[in-house]
Enzyme design. Sequence first.
Site, PDB file in Angstrom:
ATOM      1  N   GLU A   1       6.562   1.734  -5.429  1.00 33.72           N
ATOM      2  CA  GLU A   1       5.360   1.560  -6.247  1.00 33.72           C
ATOM      3  C   GLU A   1       5.659   0.922  -7.602  1.00 33.72           C
ATOM      4  OE1 GLU A   1       2.003   4.466  -7.897  1.00 33.72           O
ATOM      5  OE2 GLU A   1       2.280   4.701  -5.743  1.00 33.72           O
TER       6      GLU A   1
ATOM      7  N   ARG B   1       2.391  -1.756  -4.295  1.00 33.97           N
ATOM      8  CA  ARG B   1       2.000  -0.500  -3.650  1.00 33.97           C
ATOM      9  C   ARG B   1       0.960   0.270  -4.464  1.00 33.97           C
ATOM     10  NH1 ARG B   1       5.695   4.119  -0.662  1.00 33.97           N
ATOM     11  NH2 ARG B   1       3.996   5.595  -0.368  1.00 33.97           N
TER      12      ARG B   1
ATOM     13  N   ASN C   1      -3.671   3.117  -4.662  1.00 35.21           N
ATOM     14  CA  ASN C   1      -4.261   4.165  -5.497  1.00 35.21           C
ATOM     15  C   ASN C   1      -5.721   3.878  -5.839  1.00 35.21           C
ATOM     16  OD1 ASN C   1      -1.859   5.753  -5.746  1.00 35.21           O
ATOM     17  ND2 ASN C   1      -1.077   4.246  -7.190  1.00 35.21           N
TER      18      ASN C   1
ATOM     19  N   GLU D   1     -10.233   7.117   3.125  1.00 34.93           N
ATOM     20  CA  GLU D   1      -8.999   6.347   2.996  1.00 34.93           C
ATOM     21  C   GLU D   1      -9.028   5.102   3.888  1.00 34.93           C
ATOM     22  OE1 GLU D   1      -6.594   6.683   0.915  1.00 34.93           O
ATOM     23  OE2 GLU D   1      -6.550   8.763   0.240  1.00 34.93           O
TER      24      GLU D   1
ATOM     25  N   LYS E   1       5.809   9.153   0.409  1.00 35.24           N
ATOM     26  CA  LYS E   1       5.519   9.925  -0.802  1.00 35.24           C
ATOM     27  C   LYS E   1       5.419  11.401  -0.421  1.00 35.24           C
ATOM     28  CE  LYS E   1       3.010   6.942  -4.017  1.00 35.24           C
ATOM     29  NZ  LYS E   1       1.702   6.785  -4.701  1.00 35.24           N
TER      30      LYS E   1
ATOM     31  N   HIS F   1      -9.897  15.778  -0.300  1.00 35.76           N
ATOM     32  CA  HIS F   1      -9.250  14.653  -0.977  1.00 35.76           C
ATOM     33  C   HIS F   1     -10.049  13.359  -0.799  1.00 35.76           C
ATOM     34  CE1 HIS F   1      -6.167  12.046  -2.579  1.00 35.76           C
ATOM     35  NE2 HIS F   1      -6.138  11.368  -1.463  1.00 35.76           N
TER      36      HIS F   1
ATOM     37  N   ARG G   1      20.155  17.704  -0.284  1.00 40.87           N
ATOM     38  CA  ARG G   1      19.982  16.330  -0.767  1.00 40.87           C
ATOM     39  C   ARG G   1      19.393  15.399   0.287  1.00 40.87           C
ATOM     40  NH1 ARG G   1      25.361  16.892  -3.548  1.00 40.87           N
ATOM     41  NH2 ARG G   1      24.857  17.417  -5.708  1.00 40.87           N
TER      42      ARG G   1
ATOM     43  N   HIS H   1      -8.069  12.104  -8.256  1.00 44.06           N
ATOM     44  CA  HIS H   1      -7.118  13.171  -8.556  1.00 44.06           C
ATOM     45  C   HIS H   1      -7.580  14.008  -9.743  1.00 44.06           C
ATOM     46  CE1 HIS H   1      -3.366  11.316  -6.382  1.00 44.06           C
ATOM     47  NE2 HIS H   1      -4.196  11.936  -5.568  1.00 44.06           N
TER      48      HIS H   1
ATOM     49  N   LYS I   1      -0.836  -0.212   5.533  1.00 40.09           N
ATOM     50  CA  LYS I   1       0.031   0.550   4.638  1.00 40.09           C
ATOM     51  C   LYS I   1       1.494   0.195   4.862  1.00 40.09           C
ATOM     52  CE  LYS I   1       0.797   4.937   2.425  1.00 40.09           C
ATOM     53  NZ  LYS I   1       0.357   6.335   2.240  1.00 40.09           N
TER      54      LYS I   1
ATOM     55  N   HIS J   1      -8.049   6.720  -6.656  1.00 40.22           N
ATOM     56  CA  HIS J   1      -7.273   7.950  -6.817  1.00 40.22           C
ATOM     57  C   HIS J   1      -7.148   8.405  -8.269  1.00 40.22           C
ATOM     58  CE1 HIS J   1      -6.401   7.128  -2.664  1.00 40.22           C
ATOM     59  NE2 HIS J   1      -5.665   8.218  -2.563  1.00 40.22           N
TER      60      HIS J   1
END
Length: 358
Positions: A238, A242, A246, A186, A144, A266, A122, A253, A228, A249
């Site tokens: 998010e 936040r 993206n 980025e 993330k 990427h 956990r 993606h 960031k 993205h």
Amino acid sequence: MVGKLQVDLGDRSYNIYCGQGLLKKLGVLLQPLDLAKRCLIVTDEIIAPLYLSQVIQSLEAAGFLPLVKQVPPGEEAKSLSVAAELYDMALEAGWERRCPVLALGGGTIGDLAGFVAATLLRGVPLIQLPTTLLAQVDSSVGGKVAVNHPRGKNLIGAFYQPCLVVADLSTLKSLPKRELCSGLAEVIKYGMIYDALFFTYLEQHLEEALAGEEEILERIVLRSCEIKAQIVAQDERERDLRAILNFGHTVGHALEAVTKFHVYRHGEAVAIGMMVATRIALSRGLISPEIIERLEKLLRRASLPVEMPNVERYTFLEALIRDKKVREGRVRMVLPVSLGQVEIMEVDTQEIMEAAGL
């Protein structure tokens, strides 16, 4: 010179160190943290021959007892089956909750190791040791973590913050030019979404960054991390702000998914995605033609693609709709409204397809 930033998240705040030769000082940097001595280094078969020995030497000199797991390079390693191998290795070694997982590599390693750290017992401590520009400016910061699913990228994951990020700029010297350019996508994103002056700085110093000039790269990495960190501190999970990270993205993606992660890095996919989003903004009258011209010119100077490839229309549309940012079947995209400012808007899939030329 070592740059230091803090990501301010209350009792989960952590530092980002950025500078030359930091992996050799890793053991010392970990000493202030409340960690057990047994630790697991996750890396890949490309990074290990370059940096693993100095990391192990630094850790052992500080009294740590490292285990090592090397995984194949590439997105294929970001899977539940590889994560299971890491669980088995840690549990067989008698893992406890203060035993850290160290991610030595690029964004793929950071995501995989971070997912394992978030879910093992956990949650155990996570140390990010990014070795690519993309990982240093983006994926190692903000918490993330994820693995991929056959239906899409990063669909199984969590928000889980590291205890420390150590960005050793020395590792960028071994980075292939294509990977450096991918990371710059980025970096350019940060200028587009948050800081027009930073975008102008990139226009003025891009060639020096591509040439690996240390002072320029340090400023680029630190400013990107600073942006960031400011965004994540305000919206860790998010819920609103936040999501501007993206930018590019949604299409990026989907493009990665339909090309099976074998065609584009990427950052390359994100560069195409930024251009598609900016074309939508232009068609809506949100921005002037000057902004899209400046973005396209900067991306081309960074040897990044700006046009969509000829992919199968229906397959691409399916990948778009599976995006995590879709709400009730409607695509939410980050669109520029000026240089350094974006907004999140609902966009019809047909509008996206037209902007993509599909």
